[in-house]
Structure formats: structure tokens, C-alpha cells
Design a protein around this motif. Structure first.
Motif, short mmCIF file in Angstrom:
data_model
loop_
_atom_site.label_atom_id
_atom_site.label_comp_id
_atom_site.label_asym_id
_atom_site.label_seq_id
_atom_site.Cartn_x
_atom_site.Cartn_y
_atom_site.Cartn_z
N VAL A 115 41.55 1.99 -51.92
CA VAL A 115 40.52 0.95 -51.99
C VAL A 115 39.96 0.73 -50.59
CG1 VAL A 115 39.98 -1.43 -52.61
CG2 VAL A 115 41.69 -0.16 -53.90
N GLU A 116 38.65 0.81 -50.46
CA GLU A 116 38.01 0.57 -49.17
C GLU A 116 37.15 -0.67 -49.24
OE1 GLU A 116 35.91 4.00 -47.88
OE2 GLU A 116 37.69 5.28 -47.81
N ALA A 117 37.17 -1.44 -48.17
CA ALA A 117 36.35 -2.65 -48.07
C ALA A 117 35.90 -2.79 -46.63
CB ALA A 117 37.13 -3.88 -48.51
N PRO A 118 34.60 -2.73 -46.36
CA PRO A 118 34.12 -2.71 -44.97
C PRO A 118 34.42 -3.98 -44.19
CG PRO A 118 32.29 -2.94 -46.52
CD PRO A 118 33.51 -2.62 -47.33
N TYR A 119 34.69 -5.10 -44.87
CA TYR A 119 34.92 -6.35 -44.15
C TYR A 119 36.35 -6.84 -44.27
CZ TYR A 119 29.97 -5.99 -43.65
OH TYR A 119 28.72 -5.51 -43.32
N GLY A 120 37.24 -5.94 -44.69
CA GLY A 120 38.66 -6.25 -44.60
C GLY A 120 39.41 -6.23 -45.92
N LYS A 121 40.72 -6.01 -45.79
CA LYS A 121 41.67 -6.07 -46.90
C LYS A 121 42.82 -6.97 -46.44
CE LYS A 121 42.74 -1.92 -48.40
NZ LYS A 121 43.00 -0.45 -48.38
#
Length: 272
Positions: A115-121
């Protein structure tokens, strides 16, 4: 009169048969599918406190995975693979990764990494994580999630900021001091009793959505720390609580009705 009586009787019998059929269908569905079926539920949070630039910002809320078997891990991998296609900005994990002992940690790490999220995990721990908190924290970190333990992180987007607080199962409300739009991520929904008025939005899991939830009646199963707030959305003191039904039911309450397993996709909207 006799004809009317017979006709009325037939109507009653037909009505009773339809009700019985509906009940049987629901029982079969609950028994066969409620453990493993899941959905990506769409939630909208609107507020004039949300910065205009955050309009359309998407947050995925995952909670209560309760990994117990290899089949559970295969299912989680499928869910996260599907989530990775949803164009999410921020991913949050609300606790309870494993139900008991950790197994296949490398497979779990790879699933979380997918899972990728540009503004954080970001993640918090749940009650099921506490007995092996160091191991679960390390595993989540290796999967790309920063675990917050009564900590705050700013989320920057288009030069604007909102604040994320990750609180433990014993949350410290004294930390909640942001003048910005703020999100509190914490496992227990009943924390809203004290958190309300100190944040804009609280995201929690743990309750299983009440497991058996009916219109007008409400939730029939209320677990500890989710007795006041069990299912759906609540508003109090200008704060909103959004409860996740969780990805997987607890093995203690393996069946669900009216509280589908879910990953929540929360979209921010500037305005009322």
C-alpha cells in the motif's frame, strides 16, 4: 365471509412465508460469508475547518485485521492489493493486527508495504497488540507504517497543514492542542467521551460495528471500550467520531449482520 377469511388466511401465510424466507437467506449469508466478505465503504467528512486545499483529500482507515491463520493473511494481501488501486493520500491503521501469536511476519510486511500513500502511513496499537507491542510495532514499521504512541504529526498538502494525533489505548488528551483541523487516531471508540471537543475528527475501530446491528434497535453486541459508541458516526461538542467496522471480525464474535467488514475511504470536503 368464509371466502374473505380464507383469502385473509392465505395472505397471512404468504406474508409469514416471505418473512421466513428472508430470515433464512440472511442466516445463510451471515453463516457463509460474513467472516470473509468485505467492502470499501465511502465516507464524506465536510467542514469549514478543513483547509480549502484539502478538499478531495482521501484517507483510508484500516482496523481490526485479527490475523490468525494463513488464509487470513492471504485475504489481507488481497484487500491491500485492491486498496493500492484506490488513489489514497493517507493510510491509517487503527490497531489489532494479529489476534494471537505473530506468524509469517515477512509475508505480512510485504502485504503492508504494497500500500502506497504519498502523505504517509501511520498506525496505533490496539488491545490485541499490547502483549507483543514491540514485535508488532517493528513489523508495522518494516511495512512502512509509523506507529504513534500519544504523538502528533503534521500532514502537509499543497502548502497547508492538518494535524494527526495517534493516541494509545490510554490516550493523553492533554496532547490535543492543535489550532488546525485535527484527526485523532485511537483504537477505542469510547475514548470519544473525553476526546470530544478536543479534536475535529476521531477515527476508531475495536467495536466490530456492533457485530449484530439492526435499524432502530442498534447494536446487540457491545464490547468493552465500545459500549457507548458502537457503530457509524457520532457528533459531540463540534467533534465527529467515525467508527470502522473492521476488516475482520474477532474470533470471539465471528459472525456479523448489519456491520460489514470494511476498509473506510474518508474524503474531506471543504464546507458544510
Amino acid at each position: 365471509m368464509a371466502r374473505k377469511f380464507k383469502l385473509r388466511k392465505r395472505v397471512y401465510v404468504l406474508f409469514a412465508g416471505i418473512i421466513a424466507l428472508i430470515l433464512v437467506i440472511n442466516v445463510i449469508y451471515v453463516a457463509a460469508f460474513s467472516k470473509t466478505a468485505y467492502t470499501f465503504s465511502q465516507e464524506n467528512v465536510a467542514s469549514t475547518s478543513i483547509p480549502k486545499d484539502f478538499d478531495g483529500f482521501k484517507v483510508a482507515m484500516i482496523s481490526d485485521v485479527h490475523l490468525k491463520t494463513e488464509a487470513d493473511l492471504t485475504r489481507l494481501t488481497q484487500i491491500l492489493k485492491e486498496l493500492s488501486t484506490k488513489d489514497i493520500d493517507l493510510v491509517l491503521f487503527g490497531g489489532d493486527l494479529y489476534y494471537s501469536k505473530i506468524f509469517s511476519s515477512e509475508k505480512t510486511i510485504q502485504a503492508l508495504k504494497s500500500v502506497e500513500a504519498p502523505y504517509g502511513k501511520f498506525a496505533v496499537l490496539g488491545d490485541e497488540d499490547e502483549n507483543q507491542s514491540k514485535e508488532v510495532t517493528a513489523l508495522l514499521n518494516d511495512g512502512g507504517f509509523e506507529v504513534l504512541n500519544n504523538e502528533e504529526r503534521p500532514i502537509y498538502y499543497k502548502d497547508k497543514e492538518i494535524d494527526l494525533y495517534g493516541l494509545s489505548t490510554t490516550p493523553q488528551t492533554s496532547l490535543l492542542h492543535s489550532a488546525n483541523y485535527s484527526i485523532v487516531l485511537t483504537h477505542y471508540p469510547d475514548s470519544f467521551t473525553t476526546i470530544a471537543g478536543h479534536t475535529s475528527l476521531q477515527l476508531s475501530g475495536h467495536s466490530g460495528g456492533g457485530y449484530l446491528t439492526f435499524p432502530l434497535i442498534g447494536s446487540l453486541i457491545k464490547v468493552k471500550h465500545a459500549k457507548t459508541y458502537t457503530h457509524g458516526t457520532y457528533t459531540k461538542k463540534k467533534s465527529t467520531l467515525l467508527i470502522s467496522n473492521g476488516v475482520t471480525p474477532s474470533p470471539l464474535y465471528p459472525y456479523k449482520f448489519g456491520a460489514k467488514n470494511e476498509v473506510q475511504i474518508v474524503t474531506f470536503t471543504y464546507g458544510h
